[in-house]
Design an enzyme around this catalytic site. Sequence first.
Site, mmCIF file in Angstrom:
data_model
loop_
_atom_site.group_PDB
_atom_site.id
_atom_site.type_symbol
_atom_site.label_atom_id
_atom_site.label_comp_id
_atom_site.label_asym_id
_atom_site.label_seq_id
_atom_site.Cartn_x
_atom_site.Cartn_y
_atom_site.Cartn_z
ATOM 1 N N GLU A 48 29.512 43.559 43.969
ATOM 2 C CA GLU A 48 30.314 44.522 43.457
ATOM 3 C C GLU A 48 29.507 45.731 42.491
ATOM 4 O O GLU A 48 29.781 46.645 42.757
ATOM 5 C CB GLU A 48 31.603 44.104 42.783
ATOM 6 C CG GLU A 48 32.812 43.612 43.550
ATOM 7 C CD GLU A 48 33.259 44.178 44.794
ATOM 8 O OE1 GLU A 48 33.305 45.489 44.434
ATOM 9 O OE2 GLU A 48 33.775 43.853 45.623
ATOM 10 N N TYR A 131 37.736 48.074 37.499
ATOM 11 C CA TYR A 131 37.697 48.017 39.015
ATOM 12 C C TYR A 131 36.982 46.462 39.417
ATOM 13 O O TYR A 131 37.449 45.648 40.237
ATOM 14 C CB TYR A 131 36.898 48.972 39.652
ATOM 15 C CG TYR A 131 36.504 48.552 41.095
ATOM 16 C CD1 TYR A 131 37.288 48.583 41.895
ATOM 17 C CD2 TYR A 131 35.037 48.081 41.068
ATOM 18 C CE1 TYR A 131 36.870 47.935 43.340
ATOM 19 C CE2 TYR A 131 34.936 47.658 42.444
ATOM 20 C CZ TYR A 131 35.929 47.568 43.439
ATOM 21 O OH TYR A 131 35.523 47.000 44.822
ATOM 22 N N ASP A 149 40.145 51.147 43.982
ATOM 23 C CA ASP A 149 39.067 52.109 44.018
ATOM 24 C C ASP A 149 39.104 53.541 44.733
ATOM 25 O O ASP A 149 40.369 53.535 44.917
ATOM 26 C CB ASP A 149 37.703 51.156 44.515
ATOM 27 C CG ASP A 149 37.803 51.136 46.001
ATOM 28 O OD1 ASP A 149 38.986 51.473 46.650
ATOM 29 O OD2 ASP A 149 36.885 51.208 46.451
#
Length: 309
Positions: A48, A131, A149
Amino acid sequence: MVAVMQEEHIDNAREPIRARLAAWWEANARDLPWRFGRATPWGVLVSEVMSQQTQMSRVVPYWTDWMRAWPDAAALAKASTAEVITAWGRLGYPRRALRLQECARVVADRYGNVLPDDHDTLLSLPGIGDYTASAVSSFAFGRRVAVIDTNIRRVLSRVLLGVESRGGAATRFERDLANDVLPADVAKSVIWNQSVMELGAVVCTAKKPMCEICPISEQCAFLAAGLPGLGERRTRPRQRFQGTDRQVRGIILQALRRRHGADGASAGVPRAEIESLWADQGQLAACIASLDDDGLIDILPDGSLTLPR
Ligand code: SF4
């Protein structure tokens, strides 16, 4: 009136959209190495962080090499900064690499090398924003949390509201919408997050949505309305890369990485060699200073540059 029609559309469309997206995900999800339970939560977190600002398909070789070198937080915590910056390669925005290593140190020292599984603790870690905490909570720990996102915002806005998502910070309304349509079932909520995000990455792209192959085109209010304002953004268009400080910083770091790879960083790259890399010496000097401020380089007493040791 518009709001009432939108609400009606959302109520009618949410179940068919969920079913179609789940089936589409099952058949079409890209086989990325951190998906389908093959990576540890730490590996998911690394994916991520690497994928922020960088396309997932580009991230795969970096992630694979990175996880081979440093399979967990404790291993990354012990690496030298120079190794970390070198391995980050051309992923861009290299401060992310330093923040990831800071995060690794906290996880290793404070949490016994186990990534915490609750959202608030994740949020307290260095470099982990809302996020990333949400994505890790959902994708690695299977929690029910709305991931928000750019891709998800674009898809939800188009399909459910019939309007273009125009960038900028996520609004309260967008957050409420994402929470409203998140399936109550925990397992389904994870598939929902992944499938909406994937659709935004590969089908419902910002500039050229491929509506002809989209699994939810029948439910899409944006398509029904004729794609009004397609591609319009609230934020300024991205700055061109050529000639920017980002480019200059990248060129300097690349020279230091090459030297680090060649001799293990025993010597710095002479200042004259660095100065030959870019014509505008004022811009070059400012970029050297900013890299130093960011902790991405060291300036030795003789003026030569190295990656931090
Ligand atoms: S129909 Fe087109 S605009 Fe609507 S979600 Fe699919 S790709 Fe996006």
